[in-house]
Design a protein around this motif. Sequence first.
Motif, PDB file in Angstrom:
ATOM      1  N   HIS A  86       0.973  -1.232  -0.049  1.00 54.23           N
ATOM      2  CA  HIS A  86       0.196   0.248   0.053  1.00 54.23           C
ATOM      3  C   HIS A  86       0.933   1.245   0.156  1.00 54.23           C
ATOM      4  O   HIS A  86       1.936   1.308   0.401  1.00 54.23           O
ATOM      5  N   CYS A 123       2.311   1.390  -5.144  1.00 51.82           N
ATOM      6  CA  CYS A 123       1.441   0.270  -4.522  1.00 51.82           C
ATOM      7  C   CYS A 123       1.928  -0.966  -5.586  1.00 51.82           C
ATOM      8  O   CYS A 123       2.172  -1.066  -6.521  1.00 51.82           O
ATOM      9  N   SER A 126      -6.621   1.007  -2.762  1.00 55.02           N
ATOM     10  CA  SER A 126      -5.680   0.585  -1.807  1.00 55.02           C
ATOM     11  C   SER A 126      -5.942   1.698  -0.576  1.00 55.02           C
ATOM     12  O   SER A 126      -7.079   2.705  -0.272  1.00 55.02           O
ATOM     13  N   HIS A 127      -5.290   1.507   0.552  1.00 58.66           N
ATOM     14  CA  HIS A 127      -5.198   2.426   1.801  1.00 58.66           C
ATOM     15  C   HIS A 127      -4.823   3.791   1.259  1.00 58.66           C
ATOM     16  O   HIS A 127      -4.171   3.920   0.327  1.00 58.66           O
TER      17      HIS A 127
END
Length: 792
Positions: A123, A139, A199-200
Amino acid sequence: PGGPRAPWPLPAPRLGHSAELAFAMEPSDDVAVPGQPIILGCRVEGTPPVRITWRKNGMELLESTHSTLLANGSLMIHHFQLDGGGSPSDEGDYECVAQNRFGLVVSRKARIQAATMSDFHVHPQATVGEEGGVARFQCQIHGLPKPLITWEKNRVPIDTDDERYTLLPKGVLQITGLRAEDSGVFHCVASNIASVRVSHGARLTVSGSGSGAYKEPTILVGPENLTLTVHQTAVLECVATGNPRPIVSWSRLDGRPIGVEGIQVLGTGNLIISDVTVQHSGVYVCAANRPGTRVRRTAQGRLVVQAPAEFVQHPQSISRPAGTTAMFTCQAQGEPPPHVTWLKNGQVLGPGGHVRLKNNNSTLTISGIGPEDEAIYQCVAENSAGSSQASARLTVLWAEGLPGPPLNVQAVSVSSTEVRVSWNEPLVNTKEIIGYVLHIRKAADPPELEYQEALSKSTFQHLLSDLEPSTAYSFYIKAYTPRGASSASAPVLASTLGEAPAPPPLSVRVLGSSSLQLLWEPWPRLAQHEGGFKLLYRPASRASFTGPILLPATVSSYNLSQLDPTAVYEVKLLAYNQHGEGNATVRFVSLRGASERTALSPPCDCRKEEATNQTSTTGIVIGIHIGVTCIIFCVLFLLFGQRGRVLLCKDVENQLSPPQGARSPRDPGILALNGAGRGERAQLGRDKKRVDAKELEQLFPPAGAAGGPDPRPDPRAMQDPGAPVLCEETQFSRLPLEGFSLLEEMMSEAKAPCPGPAATLPPQDAGPGLLSEGQAPRPSTAPTAQPACSGQ
């Protein structure tokens, strides 16, 4: 509708006019969406009727409601599925199989995989940057097909028109020339036909401008090692910082130019190579240079480009008469180099019998072809990047009215080297037979080592000779007519009888006054027949032998020691196997010569130092110098003749006469060695001559003895013995006085007493061999400096 069709003959209009069988379209690798349909393409050309089936993972795909064979030969899977619910997965390697009356062909393997999307395993991480600096987010996620990566800032897609933002396909976002408005939360978005994942979030914080102080160039991220397939795109990343901003450049480690076609630079230094080829493989170097200086930092990564197998030479269809040899050649290239296999009507064909594979399987040879060899042969080239196939047809021409194979072939062993082969003529079409050919080979040898013997048409048995003992042979026979050969008879086997081995070759080497070394060739074949060697020896004066000493078949030497130095020995060596003992090889050897040579050259009474190896080396060097010098002066002796020798003698006398004037403390030694007057030198020469003559009398019989050399007098021996000096003893001594002084120092410092005083050495024995021309004298303090004894 509603179910698959069974394998069926295809209608003629849908196929080409080719009389053989080949693929016009083959299935290719693909990614399927679970639950969705997928079609695997296949189109065949050949003489109808053509039957098409499919294989999955090497097994024929059975009829089911899950898949349908389309009219053009393609395969449709209605609902692609993975493991689960009791049904097998549709993932695997698929092959299209086509067959007509000429044979069968198999397409290349097509790998079908399900579309997937994993979770993010990397991430993006929060980062802090200065205004004007660089920020980087990354990522990573796996998926089939390869996911498309995009980026969002504060849940809004970033502006790709901003040149400060660089998106790399491998999931990297670079922001250069940071500004305060770049602060925010960034997300990575991955999507393919299977799914979309986010993603985060990662926060970017942009602080105030830096101090503006000088900063060394630094490479934050360099290129990674990549392995790609041809036609893909290579992304080589390079992010550099520094103040002032460094200039990024690229080069190849091997010095070859990168080129310009298909090359572009993204952002401030990322290298993009589109449509890569094998020639792009190499190590790439990223360099960050401080502007206007040679200060630089580098990073490197390796790019490996693979290429699927492709054919340089395809096999060609051929027609050959029965009984002859057919050959197919197939050459493929790729990176890594492909492996080649052959198929006969879809089945893997290996070497054996009358089939041979050579040149890394690129050449297929079929000898003695018959109707059973008529088929379609395929060459399949495969490596880690992919596979390809090519096919060719073998047609066996069979003339009408040829005789059948010879009957009742029998082989009987007659002796250890002979086998009698007999047969009966064929049943049909025997009138045109012009002869028979007997094919022979060792049963353990490959077919290419076969040889033949031609026999007349009235011969029905043949005695083969010159065969090897205890060896199995294979035989078969063909009948020949003007129009061709019959098919081969059934092969028969026969083994020659065994026999005792032949006498082994034996040589003897004298190692010393009481030891011998026996040498012969090892016989590994003896070991296969429970054999070995027997050694016996005795003094010739005795009646009984010592032994036998049993030695294995792999041994090729043996030492005898503690022998009588005055005796003549008889040595016998014989080989044996399960059939008995062979004749012995006998040698007579005398040890007297070795003992006499030792007596004629008694060891010097010099004290030996511990460095024996160094002393031996010094002696070898001195001996080489003496030999070379003697050869040179012998040539001069022949060139200049008698007159030249007289002048040379005078010149040597002048050089060896003691110099006038003051003497150094070493002068007495010089005079003692070289002689203060001509009379002393002459006396020394005569003494030396007497010593040499006495030694020669011990080694060789006198000139007047029966069987001895020619007793004619030597002209040199008739010279006046009272002559002041012999020319032969002085004309080659060209060493100046300093060389003799060096010898005196070496002898005195080594402190090795030898028989007789140093003054008894004639000048020629001391000079030429000590120093070669241009050689620097060895320091007298070396521990290995030892004098050579007069007898050496």
